[in-house]
Design a protein around this motif. Structure first.
Motif, PDB file in Angstrom:
ATOM      1  N   VAL A 255       0.836  -1.196   0.000  1.00  0.00           N
ATOM      2  CA  VAL A 255       0.000   0.000   0.000  1.00  0.00           C
ATOM      3  C   VAL A 255       0.873   1.248   0.000  1.00  0.00           C
ATOM      4  O   VAL A 255       0.618   2.205  -0.743  1.00  0.00           O
ATOM      5  CB  VAL A 255      -0.960   0.000   1.204  1.00  0.00           C
ATOM      6  CG1 VAL A 255      -1.624   1.346   1.370  1.00  0.00           C
ATOM      7  CG2 VAL A 255      -2.013  -1.081   1.024  1.00  0.00           C
ATOM      8  N   ARG A 256       1.918   1.249   0.804  1.00  0.00           N
ATOM      9  CA  ARG A 256       2.814   2.406   0.854  1.00  0.00           C
ATOM     10  C   ARG A 256       3.511   2.630  -0.486  1.00  0.00           C
ATOM     11  O   ARG A 256       3.661   3.766  -0.939  1.00  0.00           O
ATOM     12  CB  ARG A 256       3.844   2.238   1.963  1.00  0.00           C
ATOM     13  CG  ARG A 256       3.239   2.441   3.332  1.00  0.00           C
ATOM     14  CD  ARG A 256       4.277   2.202   4.400  1.00  0.00           C
ATOM     15  NE  ARG A 256       3.711   2.418   5.703  1.00  0.00           N
ATOM     16  CZ  ARG A 256       4.136   3.351   6.542  1.00  0.00           C
ATOM     17  NH1 ARG A 256       5.125   4.136   6.214  1.00  0.00           N
ATOM     18  NH2 ARG A 256       3.565   3.491   7.709  1.00  0.00           N
ATOM     19  N   ILE A 257       3.940   1.562  -1.129  1.00  0.00           N
ATOM     20  CA  ILE A 257       4.584   1.681  -2.447  1.00  0.00           C
ATOM     21  C   ILE A 257       3.600   2.247  -3.457  1.00  0.00           C
ATOM     22  O   ILE A 257       3.943   3.134  -4.246  1.00  0.00           O
ATOM     23  CB  ILE A 257       5.133   0.316  -2.901  1.00  0.00           C
ATOM     24  CG1 ILE A 257       6.338  -0.076  -2.046  1.00  0.00           C
ATOM     25  CG2 ILE A 257       5.518   0.348  -4.382  1.00  0.00           C
ATOM     26  CD1 ILE A 257       6.807  -1.497  -2.254  1.00  0.00           C
ATOM     27  N   GLU A 258       2.355   1.752  -3.440  1.00  0.00           N
ATOM     28  CA  GLU A 258       1.332   2.256  -4.357  1.00  0.00           C
ATOM     29  C   GLU A 258       1.078   3.741  -4.137  1.00  0.00           C
ATOM     30  O   GLU A 258       0.914   4.503  -5.093  1.00  0.00           O
ATOM     31  CB  GLU A 258       0.030   1.479  -4.186  1.00  0.00           C
ATOM     32  CG  GLU A 258       0.087   0.098  -4.785  1.00  0.00           C
ATOM     33  CD  GLU A 258      -1.179  -0.700  -4.546  1.00  0.00           C
ATOM     34  OE1 GLU A 258      -2.121  -0.194  -3.895  1.00  0.00           O
ATOM     35  OE2 GLU A 258      -1.228  -1.856  -5.009  1.00  0.00           O
ATOM     36  N   LYS A 259       1.033   4.185  -2.879  1.00  0.00           N
ATOM     37  CA  LYS A 259       0.806   5.602  -2.584  1.00  0.00           C
ATOM     38  C   LYS A 259       1.942   6.458  -3.128  1.00  0.00           C
ATOM     39  O   LYS A 259       1.708   7.540  -3.664  1.00  0.00           O
ATOM     40  CB  LYS A 259       0.632   5.819  -1.086  1.00  0.00           C
ATOM     41  CG  LYS A 259      -0.696   5.339  -0.574  1.00  0.00           C
ATOM     42  CD  LYS A 259      -0.914   5.804   0.835  1.00  0.00           C
ATOM     43  CE  LYS A 259      -2.248   5.343   1.329  1.00  0.00           C
ATOM     44  NZ  LYS A 259      -3.321   6.226   0.970  1.00  0.00           N
ATOM     45  N   ILE A 260       3.170   5.995  -3.001  1.00  0.00           N
ATOM     46  CA  ILE A 260       4.316   6.736  -3.534  1.00  0.00           C
ATOM     47  C   ILE A 260       4.229   6.808  -5.050  1.00  0.00           C
ATOM     48  O   ILE A 260       4.450   7.877  -5.644  1.00  0.00           O
ATOM     49  CB  ILE A 260       5.639   6.088  -3.081  1.00  0.00           C
ATOM     50  CG1 ILE A 260       5.830   6.302  -1.575  1.00  0.00           C
ATOM     51  CG2 ILE A 260       6.824   6.672  -3.856  1.00  0.00           C
ATOM     52  CD1 ILE A 260       6.944   5.496  -0.970  1.00  0.00           C
ATOM     53  N   LEU A 261       3.893   5.701  -5.695  1.00  0.00           N
ATOM     54  CA  LEU A 261       3.748   5.697  -7.148  1.00  0.00           C
ATOM     55  C   LEU A 261       2.634   6.633  -7.598  1.00  0.00           C
ATOM     56  O   LEU A 261       2.769   7.328  -8.607  1.00  0.00           O
ATOM     57  CB  LEU A 261       3.485   4.270  -7.652  1.00  0.00           C
ATOM     58  CG  LEU A 261       4.664   3.307  -7.543  1.00  0.00           C
ATOM     59  CD1 LEU A 261       4.230   1.903  -7.928  1.00  0.00           C
ATOM     60  CD2 LEU A 261       5.829   3.757  -8.405  1.00  0.00           C
ATOM     61  N   GLU A 262       1.526   6.665  -6.833  1.00  0.00           N
ATOM     62  CA  GLU A 262       0.423   7.566  -7.167  1.00  0.00           C
ATOM     63  C   GLU A 262       0.866   9.020  -7.098  1.00  0.00           C
ATOM     64  O   GLU A 262       0.534   9.824  -7.961  1.00  0.00           O
ATOM     65  CB  GLU A 262      -0.748   7.350  -6.213  1.00  0.00           C
ATOM     66  CG  GLU A 262      -1.497   6.072  -6.445  1.00  0.00           C
ATOM     67  CD  GLU A 262      -2.516   5.795  -5.355  1.00  0.00           C
ATOM     68  OE1 GLU A 262      -2.865   6.725  -4.591  1.00  0.00           O
ATOM     69  OE2 GLU A 262      -2.970   4.647  -5.264  1.00  0.00           O
ATOM     70  N   ARG A 263       1.604   9.362  -6.053  1.00  0.00           N
ATOM     71  CA  ARG A 263       2.059  10.744  -5.889  1.00  0.00           C
ATOM     72  C   ARG A 263       2.963  11.185  -7.019  1.00  0.00           C
ATOM     73  O   ARG A 263       2.992  12.349  -7.381  1.00  0.00           O
ATOM     74  CB  ARG A 263       2.798  10.901  -4.563  1.00  0.00           C
ATOM     75  CG  ARG A 263       1.900  11.073  -3.385  1.00  0.00           C
ATOM     76  CD  ARG A 263       2.699  11.454  -2.188  1.00  0.00           C
ATOM     77  NE  ARG A 263       3.592  10.367  -1.831  1.00  0.00           N
ATOM     78  CZ  ARG A 263       3.654   9.792  -0.644  1.00  0.00           C
ATOM     79  NH1 ARG A 263       2.901  10.218   0.325  1.00  0.00           N
ATOM     80  NH2 ARG A 263       4.481   8.800  -0.417  1.00  0.00           N
ATOM     81  N   HIS A 264       3.706  10.242  -7.575  1.00  0.00           N
ATOM     82  CA  HIS A 264       4.657  10.584  -8.633  1.00  0.00           C
ATOM     83  C   HIS A 264       4.112  10.277 -10.020  1.00  0.00           C
ATOM     84  O   HIS A 264       4.859  10.282 -10.994  1.00  0.00           O
ATOM     85  CB  HIS A 264       5.983   9.855  -8.397  1.00  0.00           C
ATOM     86  CG  HIS A 264       6.668  10.316  -7.150  1.00  0.00           C
ATOM     87  ND1 HIS A 264       7.302  11.532  -7.048  1.00  0.00           N
ATOM     88  CD2 HIS A 264       6.776   9.741  -5.931  1.00  0.00           C
ATOM     89  CE1 HIS A 264       7.787  11.672  -5.827  1.00  0.00           C
ATOM     90  NE2 HIS A 264       7.473  10.604  -5.122  1.00  0.00           N
ATOM     91  N   GLY A 265       2.822  10.002 -10.096  1.00  0.00           N
ATOM     92  CA  GLY A 265       2.163   9.817 -11.384  1.00  0.00           C
ATOM     93  C   GLY A 265       2.582   8.551 -12.114  1.00  0.00           C
ATOM     94  O   GLY A 265       2.480   8.475 -13.325  1.00  0.00           O
ATOM     95  N   LYS A 266       3.038   7.560 -11.412  1.00  0.00           N
ATOM     96  CA  LYS A 266       3.493   6.322 -12.046  1.00  0.00           C
ATOM     97  C   LYS A 266       2.370   5.304 -12.207  1.00  0.00           C
ATOM     98  O   LYS A 266       2.586   4.224 -12.697  1.00  0.00           O
ATOM     99  CB  LYS A 266       4.626   5.678 -11.231  1.00  0.00           C
ATOM    100  CG  LYS A 266       5.801   6.585 -11.007  1.00  0.00           C
ATOM    101  CD  LYS A 266       6.500   6.916 -12.288  1.00  0.00           C
ATOM    102  CE  LYS A 266       7.727   7.757 -11.988  1.00  0.00           C
ATOM    103  NZ  LYS A 266       8.216   8.476 -13.091  1.00  0.00           N
TER     104      LYS A 266
END
Length: 120
Positions: free
Chosen positions: A12-23
């Motif tokens: 979940v944390r990895i997904e949130k980081i990817l979301e923030r960076h538009g990945k």
């Protein structure tokens, strides 16, 4: 993150980081509800529904973990973060808002003394 941690929380944390960076530009669907994560947009039967930021994050978390029971504490950790010092009742209030706004009264099930499950 502090060890030991659960794999689900790491994901979940990895997904949130990817979301923030538009990945990620994922679209999740259940019933007649469509969620565009990249655009932070929720539509029910094609009509856009306005959700508060934490309602949106809670909905995404439930959708990504559908048919799996998540405790209130787990939801607090995944959505609000581990540093959140408030009450677990916050989850109940936000679940109530999601049920009302998206007509998910039957789909979001309260599991007695455990937490919630999105059944689809």
């Amino acid at each position: 993150m502090v060890k030991p941690f659960e794999m689900l929380e790491l994901l979940v944390r990895i997904e949130k980081i990817l979301e923030r960076h538009g990945k990620t530009d994922e679209i999740l669907k259940i019933k007649d509800i469509e969620v565009n994560i990249g655009e932070r947009e929720v539509k029910k039967e094609g009509v856009e529904i306005s959700l508060k930021p934490m309602e949106f994050e809670l909905l995404i978390t439930l959708m990504k973990n559908k048919n799996r029971v998540l405790s209130r504490e787990k939801l607090l950790s995944m959505v609000w973060g581990q540093d959140y010092m408030g009450e677990t009742r916050t989850v109940d209030v936000h679940i109530g808002q999601l049920r009302k706004k998206l007509d998910l009264h039957k789909e979001i099930r309260a599991i007695s003394k455990v937490g919630y499950r999105l059944e689809v």
